[in-house]
Motif scaffolding. Sequence first.
Motif, short mmCIF file in Angstrom:
data_model
loop_
_atom_site.label_atom_id
_atom_site.label_comp_id
_atom_site.label_asym_id
_atom_site.label_seq_id
_atom_site.Cartn_x
_atom_site.Cartn_y
_atom_site.Cartn_z
N VAL A 18 -50.69 -72.63 -8.63
CA VAL A 18 -51.61 -73.76 -8.52
C VAL A 18 -52.74 -73.61 -9.54
N VAL A 19 -53.27 -72.41 -9.67
CA VAL A 19 -54.35 -72.17 -10.63
C VAL A 19 -53.86 -72.40 -12.05
N ALA A 20 -52.64 -71.96 -12.35
CA ALA A 20 -52.13 -72.07 -13.72
C ALA A 20 -51.59 -73.45 -14.06
N ASN A 21 -50.96 -74.13 -13.09
CA ASN A 21 -50.18 -75.32 -13.40
C ASN A 21 -50.64 -76.61 -12.74
N ILE A 22 -51.34 -76.52 -11.64
CA ILE A 22 -51.70 -77.74 -10.91
C ILE A 22 -53.12 -78.17 -11.23
N VAL A 23 -54.10 -77.40 -10.85
CA VAL A 23 -55.48 -77.80 -11.15
C VAL A 23 -55.77 -77.52 -12.62
N THR A 24 -56.68 -78.29 -13.19
CA THR A 24 -57.06 -78.08 -14.58
C THR A 24 -58.00 -76.88 -14.68
N ASP A 25 -58.19 -76.43 -15.90
CA ASP A 25 -59.08 -75.29 -16.14
C ASP A 25 -60.50 -75.60 -15.65
N GLN A 26 -60.93 -76.84 -15.83
CA GLN A 26 -62.29 -77.21 -15.40
C GLN A 26 -62.43 -77.12 -13.90
N VAL A 27 -61.42 -77.58 -13.16
CA VAL A 27 -61.47 -77.50 -11.71
C VAL A 27 -61.38 -76.06 -11.23
N ALA A 28 -60.51 -75.27 -11.88
CA ALA A 28 -60.34 -73.87 -11.48
C ALA A 28 -61.63 -73.07 -11.65
N GLN A 29 -62.46 -73.46 -12.61
CA GLN A 29 -63.71 -72.73 -12.82
C GLN A 29 -64.87 -73.30 -12.00
N ALA A 30 -64.73 -74.54 -11.55
CA ALA A 30 -65.81 -75.17 -10.79
C ALA A 30 -65.74 -74.83 -9.30
N TYR A 31 -64.58 -74.41 -8.84
CA TYR A 31 -64.37 -74.12 -7.43
C TYR A 31 -63.84 -72.70 -7.24
N ASN A 32 -63.92 -72.23 -6.00
CA ASN A 32 -63.05 -71.15 -5.55
C ASN A 32 -61.84 -71.82 -4.91
N ILE A 33 -60.66 -71.64 -5.50
CA ILE A 33 -59.46 -72.31 -5.02
C ILE A 33 -58.93 -71.53 -3.82
N VAL A 34 -58.85 -72.19 -2.67
CA VAL A 34 -58.53 -71.51 -1.41
C VAL A 34 -57.16 -71.94 -0.91
N ALA A 35 -56.32 -70.95 -0.61
CA ALA A 35 -55.00 -71.18 -0.04
C ALA A 35 -54.99 -70.68 1.40
N LEU A 36 -54.64 -71.55 2.32
CA LEU A 36 -54.51 -71.19 3.73
C LEU A 36 -53.10 -71.55 4.18
N ASP A 37 -52.33 -70.55 4.59
CA ASP A 37 -51.02 -70.84 5.15
C ASP A 37 -51.19 -71.46 6.53
N PRO A 38 -50.66 -72.68 6.74
CA PRO A 38 -50.75 -73.27 8.08
C PRO A 38 -50.07 -72.38 9.12
N ARG A 39 -50.52 -72.47 10.34
CA ARG A 39 -49.93 -71.67 11.42
C ARG A 39 -48.42 -71.88 11.50
N GLY A 40 -47.72 -70.76 11.68
CA GLY A 40 -46.27 -70.79 11.74
C GLY A 40 -45.58 -70.75 10.40
N VAL A 41 -46.36 -70.83 9.31
CA VAL A 41 -45.83 -70.98 7.96
C VAL A 41 -46.23 -69.78 7.10
N GLY A 42 -45.37 -69.38 6.17
CA GLY A 42 -45.72 -68.33 5.22
C GLY A 42 -46.04 -67.04 5.93
N ALA A 43 -47.27 -66.54 5.74
CA ALA A 43 -47.70 -65.29 6.36
C ALA A 43 -48.62 -65.52 7.56
N SER A 44 -48.74 -66.77 8.03
CA SER A 44 -49.61 -67.09 9.17
C SER A 44 -48.79 -67.15 10.46
N SER A 45 -48.66 -65.99 11.12
CA SER A 45 -47.87 -65.90 12.36
C SER A 45 -46.59 -66.71 12.22
#
Length: 545
Positions: free
Chosen positions: A150-177
């Motif tokens: 997402v940092v490399a390909n989705i958001v632009t460089d300007q957005v990546a530097q203006a924010y802390n890009i936060v990833a939260l796996d929804p419950r039951g998904v990925g590494a979230s229980s």
Amino acid sequence: MLDSDPTSRSRPLTQRSGLRLLASASAFALLLAGCASPTPTANRGEQMVDPEPLTSQAPAGFESYYGQTIDWSECEAGQVTPALMAAPEDLDYYQCGTLDAPMNWDDPDSEPIELAVARYLGAPEDGERPPLFYNLGGPGGGAVESLSAVVANIVTDQVAQAYNIVALDPRGVGASSPIWCMTDEERDADNARDVDVADMSLDERVAWNDAEIATIGNQCLERNGEILGFVDSDSAARDFDMTRAVLGAETMDYLGFSYGTLLGAIYADLFPDHVGRFVLDGVLDPAMNLNEVSAAQIAGMEASLYNWIETCVTGKNCPLGSTLEEGKETMVKFFEDVAASPLPTADPQRPLTEGLASTAVIGTLYSTDSYQLLTQAMAQALEGDGSMLLFLADYFNDRGEDGVFMSNQSDAFLAVNMLDYEPVGTPEQWEAEAQQIAAANPILGADYGFASAGISQWPVESRAPRRSIQAQDAPEMLLIGTTHDPATPFVMAENLHKEIPNTTLLTVEGWNHTAYSASASSCVIGAVDRFLLNGELPKDGTVCD
């Protein structure tokens, strides 16, 4: 002749009850996008100091959850990097952690579950930056493992530097229980097995769906326990609000794609006072019932299949023929032949079945950038070798070369949807819908129309089914709809635009699933980035190529 008989082809069990993996923002697009690396700032993880959690904003009884802190540590490469993509060169800007959430947001004393969270630190030394949450789609798509992409390909460089890009796996998904319903061997067999429903009566077909849902549902319940009843999207949206407060953000800025737009809409309905700058791209209409979603999506996929065929036959060396009609006939015959006799592949133990072939074809229709890949795979398949289509099916099913499935996306997809949707209609109505869908979509639509069948057999009841969203008190949000989106048709964006008063609709002409990325047109990037960075919305009704 194109076959319009709704029972003429088998339905793979991975698509039981009409629930298709069509609502996911295709991770394949991450591989197809340019791999530009953002320019990191001088600020490192050890210099980051989080604001105090906003404990006072907790619902009564949940103060301990809203008041917790995250013990951040540097991420390992595999935690934040999708399969087949190179890990970021510098992991200093990636932090991973966990936090607790109540299993039941209606009961503060319910057992806690663990959520996985990660972030990319884009804050420069001269100031703190807010979090920008995102969800790429699903349900079932992990966010944490996609963070570096997402940092490399989705958001632009300007957005990546203006924010802390936060990833939260929804419950039951990925590494979230995570929810796990099948072993790797069971999943392999399920993906490859085709069931012929051609000779089934209506009663037999309904009974078959009921039995299949009851079997997998009881297996899921046995292997996961009580959490199976609490992985609904409403609960996931509440987890997002808790995480926002834990990070000390008064409002949540959010970038949602496909199913992620539904999460965003639910959040806006539940927490309108906490909505910041919301971009919902590839809208999945929360007000549509499962039958309506299924019919709309297969129509979008069929149209995209025709677009690919036209692209192929107007080019050079197309294996499908020289006209659109010839290409349609070729694809119909291909699916019929594979259903009758699976194609050999490079793995003698794994022939290409119709279900696997459908997964490969549908998966590549998410992006026009993958059309040429589909053409090559079909050329090989029409010569009698299903190896390339099998590779694509494995990719979309998240299956590694060693036979290990790298995520629980299929199990989570089923578990979440079974809680989010309720059955609609009668068997007679389903049969009539199936005939209409098959007639209108003769290549891919033969297995549709029984979307609600079997849902009543799921062993846990829905607590918060999908509903119409108004979010009347939320600030203005940006909706993006692509005119020929194969998975979330444009009408869904139009519907949500009418349902939520404070929305601006950006229309994008094209055939891809979702529009915004670092390689999108300047029109799309400009509209999204100006809103995320400056709060400036485009004029409602703006059209981008």
